[in-house]
Write a protein that holds these residues in place. Structure first.
Motif, PDB file in Angstrom:
ATOM      1  N   PRO A 106      83.123  67.270  85.736  1.00 18.58           N
ATOM      2  CA  PRO A 106      83.511  66.247  85.362  1.00 18.58           C
ATOM      3  C   PRO A 106      84.439  65.613  85.212  1.00 18.58           C
ATOM      4  CG  PRO A 106      82.093  67.801  83.526  1.00 18.58           C
ATOM      5  CD  PRO A 106      82.527  67.991  85.368  1.00 18.58           C
ATOM      6  N   THR A 107      85.578  64.212  85.250  1.00 21.37           N
ATOM      7  CA  THR A 107      86.977  63.762  85.304  1.00 21.37           C
ATOM      8  C   THR A 107      86.491  62.851  84.864  1.00 21.37           C
ATOM      9  OG1 THR A 107      87.906  65.184  86.487  1.00 21.37           O
ATOM     10  CG2 THR A 107      88.569  63.313  86.428  1.00 21.37           C
ATOM     11  N   THR A 108      86.698  62.602  83.118  1.00 20.91           N
ATOM     12  CA  THR A 108      86.673  60.674  82.388  1.00 20.91           C
ATOM     13  C   THR A 108      88.196  60.455  82.835  1.00 20.91           C
ATOM     14  OG1 THR A 108      84.935  62.046  81.272  1.00 20.91           O
ATOM     15  CG2 THR A 108      86.380  59.510  80.857  1.00 20.91           C
ATOM     16  N   VAL A 109      87.543  59.090  83.134  1.00 21.97           N
ATOM     17  CA  VAL A 109      88.744  58.373  83.869  1.00 21.97           C
ATOM     18  C   VAL A 109      88.940  57.259  83.126  1.00 21.97           C
ATOM     19  CG1 VAL A 109      90.027  56.246  85.494  1.00 21.97           C
ATOM     20  CG2 VAL A 109      88.627  58.438  86.286  1.00 21.97           C
ATOM     21  N   THR A 110      90.266  56.805  81.401  1.00 20.61           N
ATOM     22  CA  THR A 110      89.753  55.936  81.342  1.00 20.61           C
ATOM     23  C   THR A 110      91.679  54.980  81.614  1.00 20.61           C
ATOM     24  OG1 THR A 110      89.286  57.031  78.941  1.00 20.61           O
ATOM     25  CG2 THR A 110      90.977  54.900  78.716  1.00 20.61           C
ATOM     26  N   VAL A 111      91.500  53.663  81.758  1.00 20.03           N
ATOM     27  CA  VAL A 111      92.136  52.743  81.551  1.00 20.03           C
ATOM     28  C   VAL A 111      92.499  51.339  80.506  1.00 20.03           C
ATOM     29  CG1 VAL A 111      93.082  50.428  83.325  1.00 20.03           C
ATOM     30  CG2 VAL A 111      91.388  52.549  84.454  1.00 20.03           C
ATOM     31  N   THR A 112      93.995  51.704  80.408  1.00 22.59           N
ATOM     32  CA  THR A 112      94.230  50.386  79.198  1.00 22.59           C
ATOM     33  C   THR A 112      95.778  50.049  79.492  1.00 22.59           C
ATOM     34  OG1 THR A 112      95.696  52.112  78.174  1.00 22.59           O
ATOM     35  CG2 THR A 112      93.455  51.952  77.060  1.00 22.59           C
ATOM     36  N   GLY A 113      95.765  48.817  78.630  1.00 22.92           N
ATOM     37  CA  GLY A 113      96.649  48.084  79.200  1.00 22.92           C
ATOM     38  C   GLY A 113      96.336  46.222  79.069  1.00 22.92           C
ATOM     39  N   THR A 114      96.718  45.664  80.251  1.00 23.12           N
ATOM     40  CA  THR A 114      96.453  44.317  80.545  1.00 23.12           C
ATOM     41  C   THR A 114      96.935  44.699  81.921  1.00 23.12           C
ATOM     42  OG1 THR A 114      98.604  43.365  80.701  1.00 23.12           O
ATOM     43  CG2 THR A 114      97.985  43.664  78.589  1.00 23.12           C
ATOM     44  N   TRP A 115      95.332  43.575  82.230  1.00 24.55           N
ATOM     45  CA  TRP A 115      95.216  43.298  83.819  1.00 24.55           C
ATOM     46  C   TRP A 115      95.495  41.010  83.735  1.00 24.55           C
ATOM     47  CZ3 TRP A 115      95.573  44.645  88.535  1.00 24.55           C
ATOM     48  CH2 TRP A 115      95.238  43.425  89.953  1.00 24.55           C
ATOM     49  N   ARG A 116      96.648  40.693  84.369  1.00 24.08           N
ATOM     50  CA  ARG A 116      96.856  39.027  84.581  1.00 24.08           C
ATOM     51  C   ARG A 116      96.663  38.758  83.126  1.00 24.08           C
ATOM     52  NH1 ARG A 116      94.563  36.878  90.410  1.00 24.08           N
ATOM     53  NH2 ARG A 116      95.863  37.989  91.423  1.00 24.08           N
ATOM     54  N   LEU A 117      96.817  39.350  82.729  1.00 22.11           N
ATOM     55  CA  LEU A 117      97.435  38.967  80.880  1.00 22.11           C
ATOM     56  C   LEU A 117      96.381  39.041  79.960  1.00 22.11           C
ATOM     57  CD1 LEU A 117     100.527  36.295  80.881  1.00 22.11           C
ATOM     58  CD2 LEU A 117     101.340  38.687  81.132  1.00 22.11           C
ATOM     59  N   GLN A 118      95.982  39.775  79.910  1.00 23.96           N
ATOM     60  CA  GLN A 118      94.282  40.014  79.148  1.00 23.96           C
ATOM     61  C   GLN A 118      94.471  41.169  79.163  1.00 23.96           C
ATOM     62  OE1 GLN A 118      91.846  37.339  78.711  1.00 23.96           O
ATOM     63  NE2 GLN A 118      93.954  36.424  79.420  1.00 23.96           N
ATOM     64  N   PRO A 119      93.726  41.681  77.584  1.00 24.24           N
ATOM     65  CA  PRO A 119      93.855  43.263  77.179  1.00 24.24           C
ATOM     66  C   PRO A 119      92.482  43.758  78.639  1.00 24.24           C
ATOM     67  CG  PRO A 119      92.872  41.197  75.540  1.00 24.24           C
ATOM     68  CD  PRO A 119      93.039  40.820  76.841  1.00 24.24           C
ATOM     69  N   VAL A 120      92.891  44.605  78.392  1.00 24.16           N
ATOM     70  CA  VAL A 120      91.208  45.687  79.500  1.00 24.16           C
ATOM     71  C   VAL A 120      91.399  47.010  78.198  1.00 24.16           C
ATOM     72  CG1 VAL A 120      91.880  47.505  80.628  1.00 24.16           C
ATOM     73  CG2 VAL A 120      92.384  45.268  81.073  1.00 24.16           C
ATOM     74  N   TYR A 121      90.252  47.955  78.526  1.00 28.32           N
ATOM     75  CA  TYR A 121      89.681  49.278  77.915  1.00 28.32           C
ATOM     76  C   TYR A 121      88.977  48.963  78.845  1.00 28.32           C
ATOM     77  CZ  TYR A 121      88.660  52.539  75.233  1.00 28.32           C
ATOM     78  OH  TYR A 121      88.133  54.275  75.800  1.00 28.32           O
ATOM     79  N   TRP A 122      88.489  50.188  79.578  1.00 30.44           N
ATOM     80  CA  TRP A 122      87.698  50.728  80.530  1.00 30.44           C
ATOM     81  C   TRP A 122      87.274  52.032  80.561  1.00 30.44           C
ATOM     82  CZ3 TRP A 122      87.347  53.366  85.325  1.00 30.44           C
ATOM     83  CH2 TRP A 122      86.129  52.986  85.978  1.00 30.44           C
ATOM     84  N   THR A 123      86.520  52.889  80.678  1.00 33.02           N
ATOM     85  CA  THR A 123      86.232  54.212  80.735  1.00 33.02           C
ATOM     86  C   THR A 123      85.182  54.700  81.820  1.00 33.02           C
ATOM     87  OG1 THR A 123      86.150  56.069  79.502  1.00 33.02           O
ATOM     88  CG2 THR A 123      85.131  54.474  78.638  1.00 33.02           C
TER      89      THR A 123
END
Length: 142
Positions: A106-123
């Motif tokens: 298992p590999t967990t991917v986590t994405v944080t930051g902004t996408w087109r100036l909107q906050p992003v949190y995805w895992t």
């Protein structure tokens, strides 16, 4: 009606961004600013953790889009994949017909930051590092 509301919201965000982004770019450091000094419309940190054949338990890259930059090894391709799905990571499509070994690492991917100036949190957790790369159109292949 919904589509029209989305267009109006996007226009409002872009109008606001026009006044906010230049001010942010003037005082920003390496986060959010790409090569030519322009602030990136999208600035993401992508982290992979878990098992892998290479023995590296965790890796992290940055990805900036519009303009393209960051430490992602194939930033232009990754941005193109994300632009095609409107920045919705769950909609990324596999590329080609690659075959990953049928092992559970298992590999967990986590994405944080902004996408087109909107906050992003995805895992999301994938069956393996290979699976994460393949199923994301290679956005998570690094």
């Amino acid at each position: 009606m919904r589509e029209r509301l989305g267009v109006l919201l996007a226009a409002g965000v872009m109008a606001t961004a026009g006044s906010v982004v230049p001010a942010a770019a003037a005082g920003a450091s390496s986060s959010g600013v790409s090569g030519g000094g322009a602030a990136a419309l999208s600035s993401l940190t992508i982290t992979k953790s878990g098992s892998s054949w290479s023995g590296l338990p965790a890796r992290q890259v940055t990805l900036q889009c519009e303009p393209t930059g960051g430490t992602h090894p194939t930033a232009a391709d990754a941005c193109a994949q994300l632009l095609a799905v409107g920045g919705q990571f769950d909609k990324l499509q596999p590329v080609g017909s690659a075959a990953c070994p049928p092992v559970w690492m298992p590999t967990t991917v986590t994405v944080t930051g902004t996408w087109r100036l909107q906050p992003v949190y995805w895992t999301k957790t994938y069956g393996s590092d290979c699976d994460a790369g393949f199923r994301s159109g290679y956005v998570f292949r690094f």
